[in-house]
Design an enzyme around this catalytic site. Sequence first.
Site, PDB file in Angstrom:
ATOM      1  N   THR A  15      -6.251   0.866  -7.744  1.00 18.75           N
ATOM      2  CA  THR A  15      -4.919   0.310  -7.983  1.00 18.75           C
ATOM      3  C   THR A  15      -4.701   0.145  -9.474  1.00 18.75           C
ATOM      4  O   THR A  15      -5.637  -0.094 -10.227  1.00 18.75           O
ATOM      5  CB  THR A  15      -4.719  -1.058  -7.288  1.00 18.75           C
ATOM      6  OG1 THR A  15      -3.396  -1.537  -7.585  1.00 18.75           O
ATOM      7  CG2 THR A  15      -5.708  -2.114  -7.764  1.00 18.75           C
ATOM      8  N   ASN A  17      -2.279  -1.996 -10.307  1.00 24.37           N
ATOM      9  CA  ASN A  17      -1.564  -3.271 -10.310  1.00 24.37           C
ATOM     10  C   ASN A  17      -2.593  -4.411 -10.434  1.00 24.37           C
ATOM     11  O   ASN A  17      -3.370  -4.678  -9.509  1.00 24.37           O
ATOM     12  CB  ASN A  17      -0.775  -3.369  -8.995  1.00 24.37           C
ATOM     13  CG  ASN A  17       0.034  -4.627  -8.883  1.00 24.37           C
ATOM     14  OD1 ASN A  17      -0.407  -5.700  -9.293  1.00 24.37           O
ATOM     15  ND2 ASN A  17       1.226  -4.508  -8.337  1.00 24.37           N
ATOM     16  N   GLY A  19      -2.214  -7.633 -10.604  1.00 18.92           N
ATOM     17  CA  GLY A  19      -1.965  -8.780  -9.726  1.00 18.92           C
ATOM     18  C   GLY A  19      -2.626  -8.558  -8.368  1.00 18.92           C
ATOM     19  O   GLY A  19      -3.303  -9.440  -7.828  1.00 18.92           O
ATOM     20  N   GLU A  44       2.364   8.959  -5.710  1.00 18.17           N
ATOM     21  CA  GLU A  44       2.960   8.301  -4.538  1.00 18.17           C
ATOM     22  C   GLU A  44       3.955   9.251  -3.919  1.00 18.17           C
ATOM     23  O   GLU A  44       5.001   9.530  -4.494  1.00 18.17           O
ATOM     24  CB  GLU A  44       3.642   6.986  -4.943  1.00 18.17           C
ATOM     25  CG  GLU A  44       2.722   5.826  -4.746  1.00 18.17           C
ATOM     26  CD  GLU A  44       3.388   4.456  -4.725  1.00 18.17           C
ATOM     27  OE1 GLU A  44       4.616   4.364  -4.531  1.00 18.17           O
ATOM     28  OE2 GLU A  44       2.657   3.475  -4.908  1.00 18.17           O
ATOM     29  N   ASP A  73      -0.824   0.199   0.060  1.00 18.12           N
ATOM     30  CA  ASP A  73       0.583   0.376  -0.259  1.00 18.12           C
ATOM     31  C   ASP A  73       1.313  -0.791   0.382  1.00 18.12           C
ATOM     32  O   ASP A  73       1.080  -1.110   1.548  1.00 18.12           O
ATOM     33  CB  ASP A  73       1.112   1.718   0.251  1.00 18.12           C
ATOM     34  CG  ASP A  73       2.348   2.106  -0.533  1.00 18.12           C
ATOM     35  OD1 ASP A  73       2.276   2.176  -1.771  1.00 18.12           O
ATOM     36  OD2 ASP A  73       3.415   2.299   0.084  1.00 18.12           O
ATOM     37  N   GLY A 151       5.556  -8.787  -9.359  1.00 21.33           N
ATOM     38  CA  GLY A 151       6.587  -8.111  -8.565  1.00 21.33           C
ATOM     39  C   GLY A 151       7.655  -9.069  -8.059  1.00 21.33           C
ATOM     40  O   GLY A 151       8.229  -9.862  -8.812  1.00 21.33           O
ATOM     41  N   ASP A 153       7.350 -11.644  -6.224  1.00 19.05           N
ATOM     42  CA  ASP A 153       6.860 -12.994  -5.880  1.00 19.05           C
ATOM     43  C   ASP A 153       7.854 -14.119  -6.200  1.00 19.05           C
ATOM     44  O   ASP A 153       7.990 -15.053  -5.403  1.00 19.05           O
ATOM     45  CB  ASP A 153       5.520 -13.280  -6.566  1.00 19.05           C
ATOM     46  CG  ASP A 153       4.348 -12.661  -5.820  1.00 19.05           C
ATOM     47  OD1 ASP A 153       4.516 -12.329  -4.631  1.00 19.05           O
ATOM     48  OD2 ASP A 153       3.271 -12.500  -6.423  1.00 19.05           O
ATOM     49  N   LYS A 174      -1.272 -18.396  -2.388  1.00 16.41           N
ATOM     50  CA  LYS A 174      -0.624 -17.170  -1.895  1.00 16.41           C
ATOM     51  C   LYS A 174      -1.512 -16.493  -0.854  1.00 16.41           C
ATOM     52  O   LYS A 174      -1.028 -15.991   0.160  1.00 16.41           O
ATOM     53  CB  LYS A 174      -0.328 -16.226  -3.067  1.00 16.41           C
ATOM     54  CG  LYS A 174       0.370 -14.936  -2.630  1.00 16.41           C
ATOM     55  CD  LYS A 174       0.728 -14.022  -3.779  1.00 16.41           C
ATOM     56  CE  LYS A 174       1.222 -12.682  -3.253  1.00 16.41           C
ATOM     57  NZ  LYS A 174       1.425 -11.670  -4.300  1.00 16.41           N
ATOM     58  N   ARG A 180      -1.092  -9.246   1.967  1.00 19.68           N
ATOM     59  CA  ARG A 180      -2.303  -8.632   1.391  1.00 19.68           C
ATOM     60  C   ARG A 180      -3.558  -9.378   1.849  1.00 19.68           C
ATOM     61  O   ARG A 180      -4.564  -8.756   2.152  1.00 19.68           O
ATOM     62  CB  ARG A 180      -2.199  -8.632  -0.140  1.00 19.68           C
ATOM     63  CG  ARG A 180      -3.386  -8.011  -0.858  1.00 19.68           C
ATOM     64  CD  ARG A 180      -3.041  -7.626  -2.271  1.00 19.68           C
ATOM     65  NE  ARG A 180      -1.886  -6.744  -2.283  1.00 19.68           N
ATOM     66  CZ  ARG A 180      -0.666  -7.136  -2.620  1.00 19.68           C
ATOM     67  NH1 ARG A 180      -0.419  -8.365  -3.041  1.00 19.68           N
ATOM     68  NH2 ARG A 180       0.344  -6.286  -2.555  1.00 19.68           N
TER      69      ARG A 180
HETATM   70  P1  ITT Z   1      -0.653   0.568  -6.961  1.00 22.05           P
HETATM   71  O1  ITT Z   1       0.100   1.604  -6.155  1.00 22.05           O
HETATM   72  O2  ITT Z   1      -1.303   1.105  -8.208  1.00 22.05           O
HETATM   73  O3  ITT Z   1      -1.629  -0.207  -6.127  1.00 22.05           O
HETATM   74  P2  ITT Z   1       1.988  -0.665  -7.164  1.00 22.05           P
HETATM   75  O4  ITT Z   1       2.467  -1.841  -7.941  1.00 22.05           O
HETATM   76  O5  ITT Z   1       2.704   0.634  -7.345  1.00 22.05           O
HETATM   77  O6  ITT Z   1       0.417  -0.515  -7.468  1.00 22.05           O
HETATM   78  P3  ITT Z   1       2.769  -0.727  -4.341  1.00 22.05           P
HETATM   79  O7  ITT Z   1       3.412   0.596  -4.432  1.00 22.05           O
HETATM   80  O8  ITT Z   1       1.889  -1.021  -3.173  1.00 22.05           O
HETATM   81  O9  ITT Z   1       1.921  -1.057  -5.656  1.00 22.05           O
HETATM   82  O10 ITT Z   1       3.780  -1.930  -4.370  1.00 22.05           O
HETATM   83  C1  ITT Z   1       5.128  -1.737  -4.417  1.00 22.05           C
HETATM   84  C2  ITT Z   1       5.844  -2.850  -5.102  1.00 22.05           C
HETATM   85  O11 ITT Z   1       6.105  -3.871  -4.132  1.00 22.05           O
HETATM   86  C3  ITT Z   1       5.104  -3.536  -6.235  1.00 22.05           C
HETATM   87  O12 ITT Z   1       5.279  -2.899  -7.450  1.00 22.05           O
HETATM   88  C4  ITT Z   1       5.768  -4.911  -6.223  1.00 22.05           C
HETATM   89  O13 ITT Z   1       6.952  -4.866  -6.945  1.00 22.05           O
HETATM   90  C5  ITT Z   1       6.083  -5.110  -4.741  1.00 22.05           C
HETATM   91  N1  ITT Z   1       5.032  -5.904  -4.112  1.00 22.05           N
HETATM   92  C6  ITT Z   1       4.021  -5.502  -3.325  1.00 22.05           C
HETATM   93  N2  ITT Z   1       3.229  -6.519  -2.988  1.00 22.05           N
HETATM   94  C7  ITT Z   1       3.735  -7.610  -3.591  1.00 22.05           C
HETATM   95  C8  ITT Z   1       3.368  -8.964  -3.647  1.00 22.05           C
HETATM   96  O14 ITT Z   1       2.279  -9.426  -3.056  1.00 22.05           O
HETATM   97  N3  ITT Z   1       4.122  -9.780  -4.363  1.00 22.05           N
HETATM   98  C9  ITT Z   1       5.222  -9.352  -4.999  1.00 22.05           C
HETATM   99  N4  ITT Z   1       5.637  -8.090  -5.018  1.00 22.05           N
HETATM  100  C10 ITT Z   1       4.906  -7.225  -4.298  1.00 22.05           C
END
Ligand code: ITT
Length: 202
Positions: A15, A17, A19, A44, A73, A151, A153, A174, A180
């Site tokens: 990942t 991300n 967070g 993606e 995802d 994101g 949140d 959380k 998650r």
């Molecule tokens: P990776 O694919 O590298 O893991 P990403 O940020 O692109 O990271 P996703 O495609 O799974 O991850 O997530 C899509 C978006 O949904 C993410 O960028 C956030 O804006 C939102 N999101 C997902 N889970 C979240 C959470 O627990 N809290 C807040 N926003 C979330």
Amino acid sequence: MSRRGGRGLRFVIVTRNRGKAEEFKKIFSEYGLRFRVEPMETPEIQASDLRSIAKESVLYAYDVLREPVMVEDAGLFIDALNGFPGPFSSYAYKTIGIRGILKLLEGVEDRRARFVSVIAFYSPLTEPVRFFVGEVEGYISDEPRGSKGFGFDPIFIPAEGDGRTFGEMDIEEKNRFSHRARSSKKFAEWISRLEELPPPYE
Ligand code: ITT
């Protein structure tokens, strides 16, 4: 490599991300799992379901890393917007952002929404790709609150909580409700029961 001090099959979390990575780390450490985080970019694919996206990503990541690998995802599904942004959450966050979502919901009374997390895991010795799903029901707030998390949140209020957004909770809180945490716990239960596998998969 040490086989002691951990449970289950060693794996890589892919990942970018941070967070997300922090949330996984907390839960997987509680289970004593052995893993590392790889901030590798995976393409993606454009698809209307999280499962297909996660499956493509995990197979791509495995092709590159050749180690047991998991990806997740996730998406925010808003009832009044027919599930938007859902699988397009990452793109929606980068483009219209939190403000854009609130704008779309201006004057809308039905604020129901859910976060969904799909973890995909792949290793040739545990064929096929395995999926672990977690969800949390909640509401979209009227305005952003809190600066924790990432994101969406600051605008998501879990229905089981006390009215605060995820943005107002620290990771431990959380993780009590989140999509998650739920998919991660299912995955952790499963992988911690796997036998040690012979090299090169350990
Ligand atoms: P990776 O694919 O590298 O893991 P990403 O940020 O692109 O990271 P996703 O495609 O799974 O991850 O997530 C899509 C978006 O949904 C993410 O960028 C956030 O804006 C939102 N999101 C997902 N889970 C979240 C959470 O627990 N809290 C807040 N926003 C979330």
